[in-house]
Design a protein around this motif. Structure first.
Motif, PDB file in Angstrom:
ATOM      1  N   LEU A 125      12.225 -46.551  13.963  1.00 57.76           N
ATOM      2  CA  LEU A 125      12.052 -45.443  14.895  1.00 57.76           C
ATOM      3  C   LEU A 125      10.725 -44.723  14.664  1.00 57.76           C
ATOM      4  N   GLY A 126      10.222 -44.752  13.428  1.00 55.22           N
ATOM      5  CA  GLY A 126       8.907 -44.178  13.157  1.00 55.22           C
ATOM      6  C   GLY A 126       7.804 -44.954  13.860  1.00 55.22           C
ATOM      7  N   SER A 127       7.936 -46.270  13.914  1.00 55.39           N
ATOM      8  CA  SER A 127       6.952 -47.086  14.632  1.00 55.39           C
ATOM      9  C   SER A 127       6.991 -46.789  16.129  1.00 55.39           C
ATOM     10  N   VAL A 128       8.183 -46.637  16.660  1.00 54.02           N
ATOM     11  CA  VAL A 128       8.311 -46.285  18.081  1.00 54.02           C
ATOM     12  C   VAL A 128       7.771 -44.877  18.312  1.00 54.02           C
ATOM     13  N   THR A 161      24.199 -39.997  10.346  1.00 54.14           N
ATOM     14  CA  THR A 161      25.402 -39.214  10.069  1.00 54.14           C
ATOM     15  C   THR A 161      26.660 -40.001  10.406  1.00 54.14           C
ATOM     16  N   ALA A 162      26.649 -40.663  11.556  1.00 56.85           N
ATOM     17  CA  ALA A 162      27.822 -41.449  11.953  1.00 56.85           C
ATOM     18  C   ALA A 162      28.067 -42.607  10.992  1.00 56.85           C
ATOM     19  N   ALA A 163      27.005 -43.296  10.594  1.00 54.87           N
ATOM     20  CA  ALA A 163      27.164 -44.424   9.668  1.00 54.87           C
ATOM     21  C   ALA A 163      27.674 -43.947   8.311  1.00 54.87           C
ATOM     22  N   LEU A 164      27.116 -42.860   7.807  1.00 59.97           N
ATOM     23  CA  LEU A 164      27.558 -42.327   6.516  1.00 59.97           C
ATOM     24  C   LEU A 164      29.012 -41.887   6.571  1.00 59.97           C
ATOM     25  N   PHE A 165      29.389 -41.193   7.615  1.00 66.75           N
ATOM     26  CA  PHE A 165      30.761 -40.724   7.738  1.00 66.75           C
ATOM     27  C   PHE A 165      31.738 -41.897   7.848  1.00 66.75           C
ATOM     28  N   ASP A 198      14.106 -38.432  16.831  1.00 60.45           N
ATOM     29  CA  ASP A 198      14.579 -37.812  15.589  1.00 60.45           C
ATOM     30  C   ASP A 198      16.081 -37.537  15.667  1.00 60.45           C
ATOM     31  N   LEU A 199      16.519 -37.039  16.806  1.00 64.77           N
ATOM     32  CA  LEU A 199      17.940 -36.768  16.996  1.00 64.77           C
ATOM     33  C   LEU A 199      18.746 -38.061  16.932  1.00 64.77           C
ATOM     34  N   LEU A 200      18.233 -39.120  17.543  1.00 67.46           N
ATOM     35  CA  LEU A 200      18.908 -40.422  17.484  1.00 67.46           C
ATOM     36  C   LEU A 200      19.033 -40.906  16.045  1.00 67.46           C
ATOM     37  N   PHE A 201      17.965 -40.757  15.260  1.00 69.47           N
ATOM     38  CA  PHE A 201      18.009 -41.163  13.861  1.00 69.47           C
ATOM     39  C   PHE A 201      19.089 -40.402  13.106  1.00 69.47           C
TER      40      PHE A 201
END
Length: 141
Positions: A29-32, A54-58, A46-49
């Motif tokens: 996402l930084g490259s994009v 958060t969803a993956a960690l949870f 940034d919000l997508l990241f």
């Protein structure tokens, strides 16, 4: 109810692997983000990241912890991310920059006929608009 060392180790290793995935997502996402202009688009990335992280960690923490969010899994995620950023990030960042550049060039090439069509339609509309204004104008005499 006993604590299984194997399940704890699986949760920690999974958290570390998830941390590497978070680092990869960060670099991608930084490259994009470096190719986009405008603060709104960058903020959306940034919000997508953060939503994905958060969803993956949870989800991983709940699945690996049997329904309980574990702090150790969070720590493993942060350690996995830090290890990735210290070791593999420069190579992956260069690869992602090249890949995004190639994809951008491809989309620019594929989108050229559409842009040409839009330009022709715009020119045609302007031509007919000027034609009708010039030849069919009525004066209020």
């Amino acid at each position: 109810m006993s604590v299984s060392v194997a399940s704890q180790l699986t949760a920690l290793l999974g958290g570390a692997v998830l941390g590497i995935g978070v680092g990869l997502l960060y670099d991608l996402l930084g490259s994009v983000r470096r190719r986009l202009s405008g603060p709104i688009r960058r903020s959306l990335l940034d919000l997508l990241f953060w939503l994905c992280t958060t969803a993956a960690l949870f989800l991983w923490s709940v699945c690996a912890g049997g329904g309980v969010v574990q702090v150790s899994v969070c720590a493993a995620l942060f350690l996995g991310t830090a290890a990735y950023l210290r070791t593999l990030s420069p190579f992956c960042r260069n690869a992602f920059d090249a890949l995004i550049g190639l994809l951008s060039s491809f989309l620019h090439f594929v989108g050229a006929p559409f842009r040409l069509f839009c330009l022709l339609v715009s020119k045609s509309i302007n031509f007919f608009e000027n034609f009708f204004k010039k030849h069919f104008s009525f004066s209020a005499e």
